[in-house]
Design a protein around this motif. Structure first.
Motif, mmCIF file in Angstrom:
data_model
loop_
_atom_site.group_PDB
_atom_site.id
_atom_site.type_symbol
_atom_site.label_atom_id
_atom_site.label_comp_id
_atom_site.label_asym_id
_atom_site.label_seq_id
_atom_site.Cartn_x
_atom_site.Cartn_y
_atom_site.Cartn_z
ATOM 1 N N ASN A 265 -12.200 -0.362 0.435
ATOM 2 C CA ASN A 265 -11.838 -0.418 1.891
ATOM 3 C C ASN A 265 -10.550 0.348 2.127
ATOM 4 N N ARG A 266 -9.620 0.434 1.372
ATOM 5 C CA ARG A 266 -8.297 1.303 1.695
ATOM 6 C C ARG A 266 -8.963 2.846 1.944
ATOM 7 N N LEU A 267 -9.864 3.123 0.963
ATOM 8 C CA LEU A 267 -10.383 4.472 1.338
ATOM 9 C C LEU A 267 -11.218 4.860 2.818
ATOM 10 N N LEU A 268 -12.086 3.669 2.926
ATOM 11 C CA LEU A 268 -12.671 3.547 4.177
ATOM 12 C C LEU A 268 -11.890 3.850 5.320
ATOM 13 N N VAL B 272 -13.496 -1.315 25.551
ATOM 14 C CA VAL B 272 -12.765 -0.321 24.875
ATOM 15 C C VAL B 272 -12.506 -0.379 23.261
ATOM 16 N N GLY B 273 -12.335 0.564 22.766
ATOM 17 C CA GLY B 273 -12.122 0.327 21.135
ATOM 18 C C GLY B 273 -13.307 0.200 20.366
ATOM 19 N N ASP B 274 -13.217 0.433 19.024
ATOM 20 C CA ASP B 274 -14.151 0.189 18.123
ATOM 21 C C ASP B 274 -13.477 -0.352 16.998
ATOM 22 N N ILE B 275 -14.384 -1.688 16.496
ATOM 23 C CA ILE B 275 -13.765 -2.462 15.548
ATOM 24 C C ILE B 275 -13.821 -1.685 14.145
ATOM 25 N N VAL B 276 -14.493 -0.767 13.892
ATOM 26 C CA VAL B 276 -14.723 -0.130 12.626
ATOM 27 C C VAL B 276 -13.977 1.185 12.756
ATOM 28 N N TYR B 277 -14.341 1.991 13.635
ATOM 29 C CA TYR B 277 -13.743 3.482 13.607
ATOM 30 C C TYR B 277 -12.162 3.481 14.013
ATOM 31 N N ASP B 278 -11.635 2.644 14.832
ATOM 32 C CA ASP B 278 -10.395 2.716 15.210
ATOM 33 C C ASP B 278 -9.078 2.230 14.202
ATOM 34 N N GLN B 279 -9.402 2.780 12.772
ATOM 35 C CA GLN B 279 -8.477 2.431 11.924
ATOM 36 C C GLN B 279 -7.237 3.071 12.046
ATOM 37 N N LEU C 116 -10.273 -5.168 13.027
ATOM 38 C CA LEU C 116 -10.470 -5.163 11.670
ATOM 39 C C LEU C 116 -9.517 -4.220 11.302
ATOM 40 N N PHE C 117 -8.677 -5.020 10.163
ATOM 41 C CA PHE C 117 -7.496 -4.183 9.418
ATOM 42 C C PHE C 117 -8.381 -3.932 8.041
ATOM 43 N N LEU C 118 -9.100 -2.747 8.318
ATOM 44 C CA LEU C 118 -9.803 -2.478 7.002
ATOM 45 C C LEU C 118 -9.220 -2.118 5.584
ATOM 46 N N ALA C 119 -8.153 -1.556 5.741
ATOM 47 C CA ALA C 119 -7.281 -1.448 4.593
ATOM 48 C C ALA C 119 -6.782 -2.699 3.919
ATOM 49 N N GLN C 120 -6.887 -3.761 4.735
ATOM 50 C CA GLN C 120 -6.198 -4.887 4.235
ATOM 51 C C GLN C 120 -7.629 -5.875 4.117
ATOM 52 N N SER C 121 -8.735 -5.612 4.586
ATOM 53 C CA SER C 121 -9.688 -6.446 4.434
ATOM 54 C C SER C 121 -9.772 -7.641 5.353
ATOM 55 N N VAL C 122 -8.992 -7.462 6.366
ATOM 56 C CA VAL C 122 -8.989 -8.609 7.349
ATOM 57 C C VAL C 122 -9.425 -8.620 8.635
ATOM 58 N N LEU C 123 -10.027 -9.548 9.379
ATOM 59 C CA LEU C 123 -10.609 -9.530 10.434
ATOM 60 C C LEU C 123 -9.664 -10.359 11.515
ATOM 61 N N ASP D 105 0.602 -1.200 0.297
ATOM 62 C CA ASP D 105 -0.080 0.012 0.158
ATOM 63 C C ASP D 105 1.045 1.254 0.065
ATOM 64 N N GLU D 106 1.828 1.360 -0.777
ATOM 65 C CA GLU D 106 2.754 2.559 -1.066
ATOM 66 C C GLU D 106 1.971 3.528 -1.766
ATOM 67 N N ASP D 107 1.425 4.565 -1.008
ATOM 68 C CA ASP D 107 0.379 5.400 -1.584
ATOM 69 C C ASP D 107 -0.193 5.527 -3.003
ATOM 70 N N THR D 108 -0.710 4.357 -3.544
ATOM 71 C CA THR D 108 -1.071 4.226 -4.882
ATOM 72 C C THR D 108 -2.692 4.638 -5.080
ATOM 73 N N LEU D 109 -3.387 4.876 -3.598
ATOM 74 C CA LEU D 109 -4.595 4.968 -3.555
ATOM 75 C C LEU D 109 -5.450 6.087 -4.617
ATOM 76 N N PHE D 110 -4.679 7.056 -4.551
ATOM 77 C CA PHE D 110 -5.178 8.186 -5.611
ATOM 78 C C PHE D 110 -5.391 7.566 -6.903
ATOM 79 N N ALA D 111 -4.416 7.159 -7.525
ATOM 80 C CA ALA D 111 -4.174 6.580 -8.817
ATOM 81 C C ALA D 111 -5.456 5.500 -8.723
ATOM 82 N N ASP D 112 -5.396 4.621 -7.886
ATOM 83 C CA ASP D 112 -6.371 3.326 -7.753
ATOM 84 C C ASP D 112 -7.763 3.799 -7.856
#
Lengths: 140, 303
Positions: free
Chosen positions: A124-127, B142-149, B191-198, A22-29
């Motif tokens: 999900n990377r954006l979210l 404590v903590g929140d599974i969604v918001y604490d990214q 939840l590692f949201l950026a990785q889509s992993v729980l 995830d080397e900041d390619t999000l903008f491009a992606d």
């Protein structure tokens, strides 16, 4: 024990591998500024049509919100823009937003990205970068 | 007579107050406000499914999240049915759970464990069944599974599961020390949201033999021990996840060596009212039979 170590190693690999990529390619992606503009347009359309949250925008200047969201998402995605609007807490002060409101915004953004064919993993990377804003946006 | 005496002033009072209520006409009715509590405001899948003992979780493993889709301003209510089919046994579980303000979860599950031909082999009778009531409570700390990214902070909860088994005599016969027991646990979910992993890790203090189906404590070991539940899931889409779980279990009885369990699961969330979980589960040896591996299916329906 051996089995547990193997599971932990597996977990570690899964968690770390995508993070390295995830080397900041999000903008491009997300399709660059054009892609982000489309996502924002569609999301705001969804917000206004959503009976759960549409009324929140009754008093708002919608065109200004669209413009500011485009800048904001661009900046969050690591794009070359500066968001000059209010801070998240200032922008949402007095709206008394709940977690249900915040999550409705998320769901409308997700369905906008689904509509535009943004891959789930990219969504999900954006979210993941937007999610912590809940701390400033939700006050009730 | 007495109740009439007390009831009259109450009725008069209500009549007196009625005009006051009437003035607040724009206020939604009590019924409306009650219905609004079931806000279904959490994001899809963030209520989890119902784990085998009825708490919000995965399949074998308990998770830190609060069951259902009520936010911190709402309530979520759900019921579930789970079937585990193994080569020599099968298990039915039915239960209900309520999540209050995304803070407290209360659950009840009823289990029926059928020994099929093993029952006959042990002289208990063909299809001899054990039953168990499980009362659960879980508190999000404590903590929140969604918001604490933006931090490593997981959502952390503590809880207990109080279990009552109806086969005290048989449990005593096989070396179990009690038919009632309480598990205590500490659960962390991230939840590692950026990785889509729980990811989930739960530490459980327990005396339960085979989840309590064979009672609590044993002739070999009769004290609490710390057991671990871990699970890892990958989110393929908003409504579909694949994952694996691993759960250690104590081995308190000398008649059989109880082994750890694991499973591979798929969870499909049709919407916030309905989810379906299917798994391949391996519980190892159960009493006189090895390699108890089979199918796990679970359906959850909720408001």
């Amino acid at each position: 024990m051996k089995q547990m170590l193997r599971i932990c190693a597996f977990a570690g690999t899964l968690a770390i591998a995508p993070a390295v990529a995830d080397e900041d390619t999000l903008f491009a992606d997300l399709g660059g500024q054009k892609g982000i503009d489309r996502i924002v347009e569609k999301s705001v359309d969804n917000y206004l049509a959503d009976p759960r949250i549409g009324a929140i925008f009754d008093e708002s200047n919608i065109e200004r919100i669209r413009a500011q969201l485009k800048d904001h998402f661009c900046m969050v995605a690591g794009g070359p823009c500066k968001y000059a609007g209010h801070s998240m807490s200032d922008a949402h002060r007095g709206l008394h937003l709940t977690n249900a409101n915040f999550n409705a915004l998320v769901e409308d953004l997700q369905s906008a990205m689904d509509f535009l064919g943004v891959p789930f993993i990219t969504q999900n990377r954006l979210l993941a970068r937007l999610a912590p804003m809940q701390h400033d946006v939700v006050t009730r | 007579m007495r109740s009439t005496l007390f009831g009259l002033p109450l009725a008069a009072g209500l009549l007196f107050c009625a005009p006051v209520f009437a003035q607040d006409a724009p206020q939604p009715s009590l019924w409306r406000r009650g219905a609004d509590l079931f806000d279904q405001g959490k994001l899809l899948a963030t209520g989890g499914v119902s784990q085998v003992e009825g708490a919000g979780g995965g399949g074998l493993a308990n998770w830190a999240l609060i069951s259902g889709y009520g936010t911190d301003n709402g309530i979520g209510l759900n019921g579930h049915y789970t079937y585990v089919g193994l080569p020599d046994y099968h298990l039915h579980t039915m239960g209900v759970a309520v999540g209050l303000f995304d803070r407290l979860e209360l659950s009840y599950a009823w289990q029926e464990f059928n020994t099929r031909s093993v029952g006959a082999a042990l002289g208990l009778g063909q299809g001899y069944t054990f039953h168990q009531n499980i009362f659960g409570a879980k508190l999000k700390l404590v903590g929140d599974i969604v918001y604490d990214q933006d931090s490593w902070m997981p959502q952390i909860s503590i809880g207990l599961q109080h279990k009552e088994n109806d086969r005290g005599a048989v449990i005593a016969f096989v070396g179990g020390k009690g038919s009632v027991g309480t598990d205590f646990y500490l659960a962390a979910s991230k939840l590692f949201l950026a990785q889509s992993v729980l990811a989930n890790v739960t530490l459980r203090e327990t005396k339960a033999n085979q989840f309590g189906i064979l009672g609590f404590g044993g002739d070999k070991y009769d004290d609490y021990s710390t057991q671990v539940e871990t699970s890892l899931a990958y989110l393929f889409s908003k409504d579909f996840a694949l994952g694996a779980e691993f759960r250690t279990k104590p081995s308190n009885l000398s008649i059989a060596k109880e082994q750890n369990g694991w499973d591979i699961f798929a969870a499909y969330f049709l919407n916030k009212n309905l989810s379906l979980t299917a798994a391949y589960v391996d519980l190892g040896n159960i009493v006189i039979r090895n390699h108890q591996r089979g199918a796990y299916v679970s359906l959850q329906a909720g408001l």
